[in-house]
Design a protein around this motif. Structure first.
Motif, PDB file in Angstrom:
ATOM      1  N   LEU A   8      -6.920   2.978  -0.277  1.00 41.32           N
ATOM      2  CA  LEU A   8      -6.268   3.280   1.127  1.00 41.32           C
ATOM      3  C   LEU A   8      -4.956   3.891   0.658  1.00 41.32           C
ATOM      4  CD1 LEU A   8      -5.735   3.852   4.143  1.00 41.32           C
ATOM      5  CD2 LEU A   8      -4.680   1.212   4.438  1.00 41.32           C
ATOM      6  N   THR A   9      -4.115   3.289  -0.225  1.00 45.01           N
ATOM      7  CA  THR A   9      -2.419   3.924  -0.222  1.00 45.01           C
ATOM      8  C   THR A   9      -2.533   4.567  -1.201  1.00 45.01           C
ATOM      9  OG1 THR A   9      -1.862   1.375  -0.538  1.00 45.01           O
ATOM     10  CG2 THR A   9      -0.142   2.072  -1.362  1.00 45.01           C
ATOM     11  N   ILE A  10      -3.523   4.838  -2.468  1.00 47.74           N
ATOM     12  CA  ILE A  10      -3.400   5.374  -3.352  1.00 47.74           C
ATOM     13  C   ILE A  10      -3.841   7.098  -3.101  1.00 47.74           C
ATOM     14  CG2 ILE A  10      -4.108   6.042  -5.272  1.00 47.74           C
ATOM     15  CD1 ILE A  10      -4.613   3.554  -6.633  1.00 47.74           C
ATOM     16  N   PHE A  11      -4.934   6.950  -1.822  1.00 52.34           N
ATOM     17  CA  PHE A  11      -5.286   8.189  -1.073  1.00 52.34           C
ATOM     18  C   PHE A  11      -4.442   8.153  -0.342  1.00 52.34           C
ATOM     19  CE2 PHE A  11      -9.612   6.955  -3.577  1.00 52.34           C
ATOM     20  CZ  PHE A  11      -9.595   8.526  -3.831  1.00 52.34           C
ATOM     21  N   LEU A  12      -4.294   7.520   0.287  1.00 51.87           N
ATOM     22  CA  LEU A  12      -2.642   8.282   1.792  1.00 51.87           C
ATOM     23  C   LEU A  12      -1.929   8.769   0.632  1.00 51.87           C
ATOM     24  CD1 LEU A  12      -1.920   7.664   4.907  1.00 51.87           C
ATOM     25  CD2 LEU A  12      -0.737   5.605   4.251  1.00 51.87           C
ATOM     26  N   ILE A  13      -1.027   8.588  -0.033  1.00 48.14           N
ATOM     27  CA  ILE A  13       0.100   9.598  -0.988  1.00 48.14           C
ATOM     28  C   ILE A  13      -0.635  10.475  -1.972  1.00 48.14           C
ATOM     29  CG2 ILE A  13       1.542   9.527  -3.171  1.00 48.14           C
ATOM     30  CD1 ILE A  13       1.627   6.088  -2.264  1.00 48.14           C
ATOM     31  N   ILE A  14      -1.748  10.383  -2.174  1.00 45.78           N
ATOM     32  CA  ILE A  14      -2.619  11.815  -2.588  1.00 45.78           C
ATOM     33  C   ILE A  14      -2.859  12.847  -1.694  1.00 45.78           C
ATOM     34  CG2 ILE A  14      -4.446  12.716  -3.915  1.00 45.78           C
ATOM     35  CD1 ILE A  14      -4.732  10.816  -5.639  1.00 45.78           C
ATOM     36  N   GLY A  15      -3.443  12.785  -0.198  1.00 45.66           N
ATOM     37  CA  GLY A  15      -3.958  12.899   0.524  1.00 45.66           C
ATOM     38  C   GLY A  15      -2.981  13.858   1.647  1.00 45.66           C
ATOM     39  N   PHE A  16      -1.282  12.982   1.514  1.00 46.50           N
ATOM     40  CA  PHE A  16      -0.096  13.731   1.468  1.00 46.50           C
ATOM     41  C   PHE A  16       0.535  14.351   0.935  1.00 46.50           C
ATOM     42  CE2 PHE A  16       4.720  13.636   1.634  1.00 46.50           C
ATOM     43  CZ  PHE A  16       5.225  13.362   2.939  1.00 46.50           C
ATOM     44  N   ILE A  17       0.573  14.091  -0.454  1.00 42.63           N
ATOM     45  CA  ILE A  17       0.886  15.312  -1.626  1.00 42.63           C
ATOM     46  C   ILE A  17       0.504  16.111  -0.924  1.00 42.63           C
ATOM     47  CG2 ILE A  17       1.396  15.931  -3.903  1.00 42.63           C
ATOM     48  CD1 ILE A  17       1.685  12.495  -4.084  1.00 42.63           C
ATOM     49  N   GLY A  49      -7.277  11.809   3.566  1.00 40.25           N
ATOM     50  CA  GLY A  49      -6.767  10.160   2.138  1.00 40.25           C
ATOM     51  C   GLY A  49      -7.221   9.070   3.247  1.00 40.25           C
ATOM     52  N   ILE A  50      -6.772   8.539   3.858  1.00 37.73           N
ATOM     53  CA  ILE A  50      -6.361   7.606   5.104  1.00 37.73           C
ATOM     54  C   ILE A  50      -8.407   6.997   5.063  1.00 37.73           C
ATOM     55  CG2 ILE A  50      -6.722   6.331   6.872  1.00 37.73           C
ATOM     56  CD1 ILE A  50      -4.085   7.485   7.295  1.00 37.73           C
ATOM     57  N   LEU A  51      -8.766   8.178   5.469  1.00 35.10           N
ATOM     58  CA  LEU A  51     -10.972   8.024   5.855  1.00 35.10           C
ATOM     59  C   LEU A  51     -11.874   7.172   4.082  1.00 35.10           C
ATOM     60  CD1 LEU A  51     -12.925   8.371   7.900  1.00 35.10           C
ATOM     61  CD2 LEU A  51     -13.453  10.770   6.172  1.00 35.10           C
ATOM     62  N   ILE A  52     -11.317   8.268   3.435  1.00 38.58           N
ATOM     63  CA  ILE A  52     -11.410   8.125   2.036  1.00 38.58           C
ATOM     64  C   ILE A  52     -10.914   6.853   1.166  1.00 38.58           C
ATOM     65  CG2 ILE A  52     -11.307   8.614  -0.783  1.00 38.58           C
ATOM     66  CD1 ILE A  52     -11.348  11.245   0.762  1.00 38.58           C
ATOM     67  N   GLY A  53     -10.109   6.384   1.661  1.00 35.79           N
ATOM     68  CA  GLY A  53      -9.004   4.878   0.897  1.00 35.79           C
ATOM     69  C   GLY A  53      -9.988   3.774   1.760  1.00 35.79           C
ATOM     70  N   SER A  54      -9.880   4.323   2.627  1.00 36.98           N
ATOM     71  CA  SER A  54     -10.305   2.581   3.969  1.00 36.98           C
ATOM     72  C   SER A  54     -11.852   2.852   3.516  1.00 36.98           C
ATOM     73  CB  SER A  54      -9.970   2.992   5.627  1.00 36.98           C
ATOM     74  OG  SER A  54     -10.808   4.476   5.671  1.00 36.98           O
ATOM     75  N   ILE A  55     -12.676   3.888   3.176  1.00 32.69           N
ATOM     76  CA  ILE A  55     -13.976   3.686   2.824  1.00 32.69           C
ATOM     77  C   ILE A  55     -14.308   3.324   2.091  1.00 32.69           C
ATOM     78  CG2 ILE A  55     -16.519   5.172   2.396  1.00 32.69           C
ATOM     79  CD1 ILE A  55     -15.545   6.930   5.083  1.00 32.69           C
ATOM     80  N   ILE A  56     -13.993   3.119   0.329  1.00 34.54           N
ATOM     81  CA  ILE A  56     -13.754   2.619  -0.634  1.00 34.54           C
ATOM     82  C   ILE A  56     -13.152   1.170  -0.055  1.00 34.54           C
ATOM     83  CG2 ILE A  56     -12.767   3.073  -2.812  1.00 34.54           C
ATOM     84  CD1 ILE A  56     -12.688   5.974  -2.954  1.00 34.54           C
ATOM     85  N   ASP A  57     -12.263   1.278   0.197  1.00 36.05           N
ATOM     86  CA  ASP A  57     -11.612  -0.607   0.427  1.00 36.05           C
ATOM     87  C   ASP A  57     -12.071  -1.262   0.486  1.00 36.05           C
ATOM     88  OD1 ASP A  57      -9.336  -0.456  -1.155  1.00 36.05           O
ATOM     89  OD2 ASP A  57      -8.227   0.110   0.017  1.00 36.05           O
ATOM     90  N   TYR A  58     -13.163  -0.832   2.137  1.00 31.45           N
ATOM     91  CA  TYR A  58     -14.174  -1.064   2.798  1.00 31.45           C
ATOM     92  C   TYR A  58     -15.637  -1.867   2.252  1.00 31.45           C
ATOM     93  CZ  TYR A  58     -17.512  -2.597   6.038  1.00 31.45           C
ATOM     94  OH  TYR A  58     -18.958  -2.991   7.337  1.00 31.45           O
ATOM     95  N   GLU A  59     -16.015  -1.032   1.332  1.00 30.82           N
ATOM     96  CA  GLU A  59     -16.957  -0.786   0.212  1.00 30.82           C
ATOM     97  C   GLU A  59     -16.812  -1.670  -1.360  1.00 30.82           C
ATOM     98  OE1 GLU A  59     -20.537   0.062   0.205  1.00 30.82           O
ATOM     99  OE2 GLU A  59     -20.041   0.863   2.816  1.00 30.82           O
ATOM    100  N   ALA A  60     -15.403  -1.795  -1.186  1.00 31.22           N
ATOM    101  CA  ALA A  60     -15.769  -2.872  -2.269  1.00 31.22           C
ATOM    102  C   ALA A  60     -14.934  -4.566  -1.809  1.00 31.22           C
ATOM    103  CB  ALA A  60     -13.943  -2.622  -3.161  1.00 31.22           C
ATOM    104  N   LYS A  61     -15.109  -4.267  -0.460  1.00 31.57           N
ATOM    105  CA  LYS A  61     -14.911  -5.161  -0.004  1.00 31.57           C
ATOM    106  C   LYS A  61     -16.765  -6.416   0.700  1.00 31.57           C
ATOM    107  CE  LYS A  61     -10.424  -6.406   1.474  1.00 31.57           C
ATOM    108  NZ  LYS A  61      -9.763  -6.128   2.583  1.00 31.57           N
ATOM    109  N   LYS A  62     -17.439  -5.940   0.535  1.00 29.40           N
ATOM    110  CA  LYS A  62     -18.635  -6.333   0.401  1.00 29.40           C
ATOM    111  C   LYS A  62     -19.276  -6.698  -0.502  1.00 29.40           C
ATOM    112  CE  LYS A  62     -22.141  -3.343   3.321  1.00 29.40           C
ATOM    113  NZ  LYS A  62     -22.149  -2.683   3.635  1.00 29.40           N
TER     114      LYS A  62
END
Length: 62
Positions: A8-17, A49-62
């Motif tokens: 989430l943090t990584i894709f937030l920064i990438i999305g902002f840039i 970025g928030i959307l992609i990062g949170s989906i990846i984080d959610y799937e990783a925790k499942k």
């Protein structure tokens, strides 16, 4: 302290840039208002970025 939302943090920064760069290109080449094009594009980039990062984080925790 461990960061549990790594992607989430990584894709937030990438999305902002990337959103900011797209906004600058819109401002330079299409002559849009600079505040509007840069701000809105950075916002949309962060949203994606928030959307992609949170989906990846959610799937990783499942």
């Amino acid at each position: 302290m461990r960061n549990e939302h790594k992607y989430l943090t990584i894709f937030l920064i990438i999305g902002f840039i990337t959103g900011t760069l797209v906004g600058i290109l819109l401002w330079m080449y299409l002559r849009f208002n600079s505040g509007f094009s840069i701000g809105i594009s950075a916002g949309f980039g962060m949203l994606i970025g928030i959307l992609i990062g949170s989906i990846i984080d959610y799937e990783a925790k499942k």
